[in-house]
Design a protein around this motif. Sequence first.
Motif, PDB file in Angstrom:
ATOM      1  N   UNK A 164      -2.065  -2.965   0.460  1.00  0.00           N
ATOM      2  CA  UNK A 164      -2.610  -3.955  -0.627  1.00  0.00           C
ATOM      3  C   UNK A 164      -3.931  -4.676  -0.174  1.00  0.00           C
ATOM      4  N   UNK A 165      -5.211  -4.504  -1.073  1.00  0.00           N
ATOM      5  CA  UNK A 165      -6.259  -4.917  -0.700  1.00  0.00           C
ATOM      6  C   UNK A 165      -6.791  -4.714   0.613  1.00  0.00           C
ATOM      7  N   UNK A 166      -6.666  -3.526   0.902  1.00  0.00           N
ATOM      8  CA  UNK A 166      -7.063  -2.948   2.214  1.00  0.00           C
ATOM      9  C   UNK A 166      -7.141  -1.337   1.970  1.00  0.00           C
ATOM     10  N   UNK A 167      -8.265  -1.046   2.235  1.00  0.00           N
ATOM     11  CA  UNK A 167      -8.638   0.562   1.866  1.00  0.00           C
ATOM     12  C   UNK A 167      -8.776   1.440   3.385  1.00  0.00           C
ATOM     13  N   UNK A 168      -8.115   0.845   4.344  1.00  0.00           N
ATOM     14  CA  UNK A 168      -8.316   1.709   5.590  1.00  0.00           C
ATOM     15  C   UNK A 168      -7.458   2.976   5.166  1.00  0.00           C
ATOM     16  N   UNK A 169      -7.724   4.172   6.034  1.00  0.00           N
ATOM     17  CA  UNK A 169      -7.197   5.169   5.938  1.00  0.00           C
ATOM     18  C   UNK A 169      -5.706   5.176   6.414  1.00  0.00           C
ATOM     19  N   UNK A 170      -4.728   5.831   5.703  1.00  0.00           N
ATOM     20  CA  UNK A 170      -3.453   5.924   6.264  1.00  0.00           C
ATOM     21  C   UNK A 170      -2.449   5.878   5.124  1.00  0.00           C
ATOM     22  N   UNK A 171      -2.424   5.123   4.242  1.00  0.00           N
ATOM     23  CA  UNK A 171      -1.405   4.908   3.238  1.00  0.00           C
ATOM     24  C   UNK A 171      -1.495   5.936   2.100  1.00  0.00           C
ATOM     25  N   UNK A 172      -0.284   5.897   1.679  1.00  0.00           N
ATOM     26  CA  UNK A 172      -0.003   6.919   0.552  1.00  0.00           C
ATOM     27  C   UNK A 172      -0.647   6.319  -0.643  1.00  0.00           C
ATOM     28  N   UNK A 173      -0.910   5.064  -0.862  1.00  0.00           N
ATOM     29  CA  UNK A 173      -1.082   4.405  -2.231  1.00  0.00           C
ATOM     30  C   UNK A 173      -1.948   3.312  -1.785  1.00  0.00           C
ATOM     31  N   UNK A 174      -2.897   2.981  -2.857  1.00  0.00           N
ATOM     32  CA  UNK A 174      -3.600   1.693  -2.382  1.00  0.00           C
ATOM     33  C   UNK A 174      -3.798   0.663  -3.847  1.00  0.00           C
ATOM     34  N   UNK A 175      -3.556  -0.552  -3.711  1.00  0.00           N
ATOM     35  CA  UNK A 175      -3.707  -1.298  -4.796  1.00  0.00           C
ATOM     36  C   UNK A 175      -4.380  -2.776  -4.412  1.00  0.00           C
ATOM     37  N   UNK A 176      -5.261  -2.858  -5.297  1.00  0.00           N
ATOM     38  CA  UNK A 176      -6.201  -4.107  -5.099  1.00  0.00           C
ATOM     39  C   UNK A 176      -5.687  -5.294  -5.813  1.00  0.00           C
ATOM     40  N   UNK A 177      -4.814  -5.117  -6.909  1.00  0.00           N
ATOM     41  CA  UNK A 177      -4.343  -6.171  -7.743  1.00  0.00           C
ATOM     42  C   UNK A 177      -2.881  -5.715  -8.339  1.00  0.00           C
ATOM     43  N   UNK A 178      -1.947  -6.333  -8.427  1.00  0.00           N
ATOM     44  CA  UNK A 178      -0.858  -6.208  -8.703  1.00  0.00           C
ATOM     45  C   UNK A 178      -0.596  -6.235 -10.485  1.00  0.00           C
ATOM     46  N   UNK A 179      -1.447  -6.825 -10.851  1.00  0.00           N
ATOM     47  CA  UNK A 179      -1.308  -6.952 -12.487  1.00  0.00           C
ATOM     48  C   UNK A 179      -1.248  -5.727 -13.271  1.00  0.00           C
ATOM     49  N   UNK A 180      -0.377  -5.494 -14.008  1.00  0.00           N
ATOM     50  CA  UNK A 180      -0.408  -3.976 -14.634  1.00  0.00           C
ATOM     51  C   UNK A 180       0.241  -2.758 -13.979  1.00  0.00           C
ATOM     52  N   UNK A 181       0.679  -3.086 -12.672  1.00  0.00           N
ATOM     53  CA  UNK A 181       1.332  -2.156 -11.746  1.00  0.00           C
ATOM     54  C   UNK A 181       2.923  -2.278 -11.967  1.00  0.00           C
ATOM     55  N   UNK A 182       3.429  -0.881 -11.965  1.00  0.00           N
ATOM     56  CA  UNK A 182       4.780  -1.054 -12.135  1.00  0.00           C
ATOM     57  C   UNK A 182       5.196   0.037 -11.022  1.00  0.00           C
ATOM     58  N   UNK A 183       6.580  -0.215 -10.138  1.00  0.00           N
ATOM     59  CA  UNK A 183       6.976   0.909  -9.501  1.00  0.00           C
ATOM     60  C   UNK A 183       8.403   0.839  -9.650  1.00  0.00           C
ATOM     61  N   UNK A 184       8.888   1.223 -10.810  1.00  0.00           N
ATOM     62  CA  UNK A 184      10.393   1.431 -11.259  1.00  0.00           C
ATOM     63  C   UNK A 184      11.060   2.788 -11.206  1.00  0.00           C
ATOM     64  N   UNK A 185      10.369   3.674 -10.625  1.00  0.00           N
ATOM     65  CA  UNK A 185      10.942   4.779 -10.589  1.00  0.00           C
ATOM     66  C   UNK A 185      10.543   5.792  -9.459  1.00  0.00           C
TER      67      UNK A 185
END
Length: 185
Positions: A164-185
Amino acid sequence: MNILWDFDGTIFDTYPVFARIMKQVMEEDISEEYIYAQLKTSFTHAVKHFNLADSHIQRIIARTNETPADHFKPFKGVEDILKSANKNVIMTHSTRAEVMKILCYYGWEHYFVEIVTIDDGFPRKPHVASYEYLHNKHTIDLAIGDRLIDIIPAKELGIKTCLFQNNEEGADYYVDCYEGERWDN
C-alpha cells in the motif's frame, strides 16, 4: 478472502502523528517529512538514524500513548475492504493497548478475528513466526502492508501480497488508494 493487515501506515495513517511527536522530542531543525521518511523504513531505523537516546525513545512512546485516538485517521476506503473480507487479522509492532484504543474509537474492532501485537512475544517482522501462526489458524489469502518487511514473511509462506502506497519491487499487487478497491474473492 482472508486478509492479514499491517496496522500503522496500512489501515491508519499514523506516521504523520509519529513524525510530529518525534520532531517535538528531538527539538532539532529537521523537517517532519524527513523524519516521516525514516520512520517509514522502521521505528528502529529512525532511532538509529537520528541517534536517539533511551530517554528520547521513552518520551516518544509516552507522547504517542497520550495522543487521542481521533488524531490517527483511517485511510479512505479501507473500511469497505474490511467489510468485504471473510476474515481480517492484524500483525503489528504496535502495542495491543494502542491498537485497541484506535480501533475502538472508530468502532472497527469487530472487523478483526485476531490481532497479534508486539505484546504477544513473536519476533519482529520480517521474521515469519507471527505470519505462520496466523496463516495456520486462519488460512490467509492476502497480506497487505506499507513496507517490504510487512510482505516478506507472507512471500516466504506462499501468500499473495499487496503493498500500500509503496512501489518497491517484490509484491504481487500494488495499491495507492483503497477507494473503489474490492478483494472479496
